[in-house]
Design a protein around this motif. Sequence first.
Motif, PDB file in Angstrom:
ATOM      1  N   THR A 175     -10.452  17.751 147.665  1.00  0.00           N
ATOM      2  CA  THR A 175     -10.549  16.855 148.812  1.00  0.00           C
ATOM      3  C   THR A 175      -9.165  16.305 149.140  1.00  0.00           C
ATOM      4  OG1 THR A 175     -11.821  15.017 149.742  1.00  0.00           O
ATOM      5  CG2 THR A 175     -11.104  14.773 147.445  1.00  0.00           C
ATOM      6  N   ALA A 176      -9.100  15.293 149.994  1.00  0.00           N
ATOM      7  CA  ALA A 176      -7.827  14.676 150.383  1.00  0.00           C
ATOM      8  C   ALA A 176      -8.125  13.361 151.083  1.00  0.00           C
ATOM      9  CB  ALA A 176      -7.047  15.591 151.330  1.00  0.00           C
ATOM     10  N   GLU A 177      -7.173  12.440 151.003  1.00  0.00           N
ATOM     11  CA  GLU A 177      -7.370  11.175 151.711  1.00  0.00           C
ATOM     12  C   GLU A 177      -7.469  11.401 153.216  1.00  0.00           C
ATOM     13  OE1 GLU A 177      -4.175   8.381 151.298  1.00  0.00           O
ATOM     14  OE2 GLU A 177      -2.616   9.806 151.874  1.00  0.00           O
ATOM     15  N   LEU A 178      -6.880  12.486 153.720  1.00  0.00           N
ATOM     16  CA  LEU A 178      -6.886  12.808 155.149  1.00  0.00           C
ATOM     17  C   LEU A 178      -8.262  13.192 155.675  1.00  0.00           C
ATOM     18  CD1 LEU A 178      -5.032  13.483 157.687  1.00  0.00           C
ATOM     19  CD2 LEU A 178      -4.986  15.823 156.786  1.00  0.00           C
ATOM     20  N   TYR A 179      -9.121  13.711 154.815  1.00  0.00           N
ATOM     21  CA  TYR A 179     -10.376  14.327 155.248  1.00  0.00           C
ATOM     22  C   TYR A 179     -11.425  13.318 155.691  1.00  0.00           C
ATOM     23  CZ  TYR A 179      -8.658  18.593 152.926  1.00  0.00           C
ATOM     24  OH  TYR A 179      -7.923  19.687 152.535  1.00  0.00           O
ATOM     25  N   PRO A 180     -12.320  13.750 156.648  1.00  0.00           N
ATOM     26  CA  PRO A 180     -12.533  15.086 157.189  1.00  0.00           C
ATOM     27  C   PRO A 180     -11.526  15.456 158.276  1.00  0.00           C
ATOM     28  CG  PRO A 180     -14.075  13.582 158.214  1.00  0.00           C
ATOM     29  CD  PRO A 180     -13.336  12.790 157.169  1.00  0.00           C
ATOM     30  N   THR A 181     -11.473  16.764 158.560  1.00  0.00           N
ATOM     31  CA  THR A 181     -10.502  17.264 159.538  1.00  0.00           C
ATOM     32  C   THR A 181     -11.167  17.867 160.766  1.00  0.00           C
ATOM     33  OG1 THR A 181     -10.414  19.487 158.583  1.00  0.00           O
ATOM     34  CG2 THR A 181      -8.926  17.822 157.660  1.00  0.00           C
ATOM     35  N   THR A 182     -12.506  17.749 160.867  1.00  0.00           N
ATOM     36  CA  THR A 182     -13.213  18.452 161.956  1.00  0.00           C
ATOM     37  C   THR A 182     -13.952  17.480 162.867  1.00  0.00           C
ATOM     38  OG1 THR A 182     -15.031  18.777 160.398  1.00  0.00           O
ATOM     39  CG2 THR A 182     -13.495  20.584 160.645  1.00  0.00           C
TER      40      THR A 182
ATOM     41  N   ALA B  38     -14.715  26.350 165.685  1.00  0.00           N
ATOM     42  CA  ALA B  38     -14.014  26.637 166.937  1.00  0.00           C
ATOM     43  C   ALA B  38     -14.574  25.837 168.103  1.00  0.00           C
ATOM     44  CB  ALA B  38     -14.085  28.132 167.249  1.00  0.00           C
ATOM     45  N   SER B  39     -15.850  25.474 168.025  1.00  0.00           N
ATOM     46  CA  SER B  39     -16.435  24.668 169.100  1.00  0.00           C
ATOM     47  C   SER B  39     -15.943  23.227 169.048  1.00  0.00           C
ATOM     48  CB  SER B  39     -17.965  24.693 169.010  1.00  0.00           C
ATOM     49  OG  SER B  39     -18.430  23.965 167.877  1.00  0.00           O
ATOM     50  N   ILE B  40     -15.345  22.849 167.905  1.00  0.00           N
ATOM     51  CA  ILE B  40     -14.839  21.484 167.732  1.00  0.00           C
ATOM     52  C   ILE B  40     -13.314  21.452 167.804  1.00  0.00           C
ATOM     53  CG2 ILE B  40     -14.658  19.561 166.082  1.00  0.00           C
ATOM     54  CD1 ILE B  40     -17.402  20.463 164.989  1.00  0.00           C
ATOM     55  N   ASN B  41     -12.665  22.384 167.096  1.00  0.00           N
ATOM     56  CA  ASN B  41     -11.207  22.392 166.997  1.00  0.00           C
ATOM     57  C   ASN B  41     -10.548  23.481 167.838  1.00  0.00           C
ATOM     58  OD1 ASN B  41     -11.238  20.214 165.306  1.00  0.00           O
ATOM     59  ND2 ASN B  41     -10.718  21.331 163.444  1.00  0.00           N
ATOM     60  N   GLY B  42     -11.238  23.957 168.847  1.00  0.00           N
ATOM     61  CA  GLY B  42     -10.630  24.894 169.802  1.00  0.00           C
ATOM     62  C   GLY B  42     -10.190  26.202 169.188  1.00  0.00           C
ATOM     63  N   ASP B  43      -8.890  26.355 168.971  1.00  0.00           N
ATOM     64  CA  ASP B  43      -8.366  27.626 168.465  1.00  0.00           C
ATOM     65  C   ASP B  43      -8.208  27.615 166.944  1.00  0.00           C
ATOM     66  OD1 ASP B  43      -6.157  25.999 168.119  1.00  0.00           O
ATOM     67  OD2 ASP B  43      -4.806  27.204 169.350  1.00  0.00           O
ATOM     68  N   ILE B  44      -8.876  26.690 166.272  1.00  0.00           N
ATOM     69  CA  ILE B  44      -8.869  26.594 164.802  1.00  0.00           C
ATOM     70  C   ILE B  44      -7.439  26.502 164.283  1.00  0.00           C
ATOM     71  CG2 ILE B  44      -9.900  27.461 162.666  1.00  0.00           C
ATOM     72  CD1 ILE B  44     -11.738  29.187 164.260  1.00  0.00           C
ATOM     73  N   GLY B  45      -6.726  25.523 164.787  1.00  0.00           N
ATOM     74  CA  GLY B  45      -5.358  25.293 164.331  1.00  0.00           C
ATOM     75  C   GLY B  45      -4.411  26.431 164.646  1.00  0.00           C
TER      76      GLY B  45
END
Length: 347
Positions: A49-56, A258-265
């Motif tokens: 995991t990470a303190e940054l998460y979630p990423t979506t 992809a429906s959330i993050n467009g081009d998947i980074g």
Amino acid sequence: MKYNTLGRTGISVSEICLGTMTWGSQNSEAEAFAQMDYAVENGVNFFDTAELYPTTPLSPETYTLTEKIIGNWFAKTGKRKDVVLATKVAGAGRSYIREGRPITGQTVIEAVDASLTRLQTDYIDLFQIHWPNRGHYHFRQVWTYDPSTQDRQAAIDGMLEKLEALDVCVKAGKIRAIGLSNETTWGTQKFISLAESRGLPRVATVQNEYNLLYRTHDLDMAELSHHEEVGLLAYSPLAGGILSGKYLDGQKPAGSRASINGDIGGRLKPMQEPATRAYVDIARNHGLDPSQMALAFCLTRPFMASVIIGATSMEQLKIDIGSADITLSEDVLREIAKVHRMYPMAI
């Protein structure tokens, strides 16, 4: 399920690691609990995991929720000792995380303490630097990467400061081992050299992207992994879901990344489609699930410590964990190698 040792630490982890970056946005706490239950029941003992998460998607509203969900699961199940737990300190660039400042020694200490509280534990097994202060070529930044602009001494001084802070945390019993993420060969080796010359914690792992479409670790990082015993923790082993084949022909299924993050980074671009289609065809021609073939390939690599999977449904999770039981034939491996020669870096 097979198990590998993280570097020289003696810590044994499952070759499949449960990734968590959708928990708190795409996945509810109840869904995350079900994923953790299933993973542990099926031999997975490693969570990342990470303190940054979630990423979506990433947002100040959801920042830290994933760690809190894991902490709640530990509190509910009492299974902290059954899990090797990895988390990360975020680097510069997000204004809602320490005003977007770079990582310093003090940042490391503060982040460790904050993660311990959210995770409801008194130790972290593997604490990782999420990305370096000086810049890197990961996250699709290869096209603008220019290390000639870096200040060598500033970079080394920053590494030493982080190692000294990590050493404080290790001696306090707050973390057991350290790792890097989104690092380069020079950066990883310099961390190792500094640690060995000063008696500071030695890097056990590096968490970088690795999949059939993006295999930079096969080159100089593979050499470092071999000689210095620094295993790869592969993130995005399905290239954000692309290698499942679900995005072929312009499809973007509802609820998908992809429906959330467009081009998947930056991964979901026309240039990847021919390679993706070729890999999906190999899998289907041999009666394999495309996702399982892609993951099983990662598991064949000699530098692999663990492959980090991520799923938004139990169906996906079962498929991904099931890849540990897949042995790819020599015919499949030869066909994969042929496609790789045609499309050496498709994303």
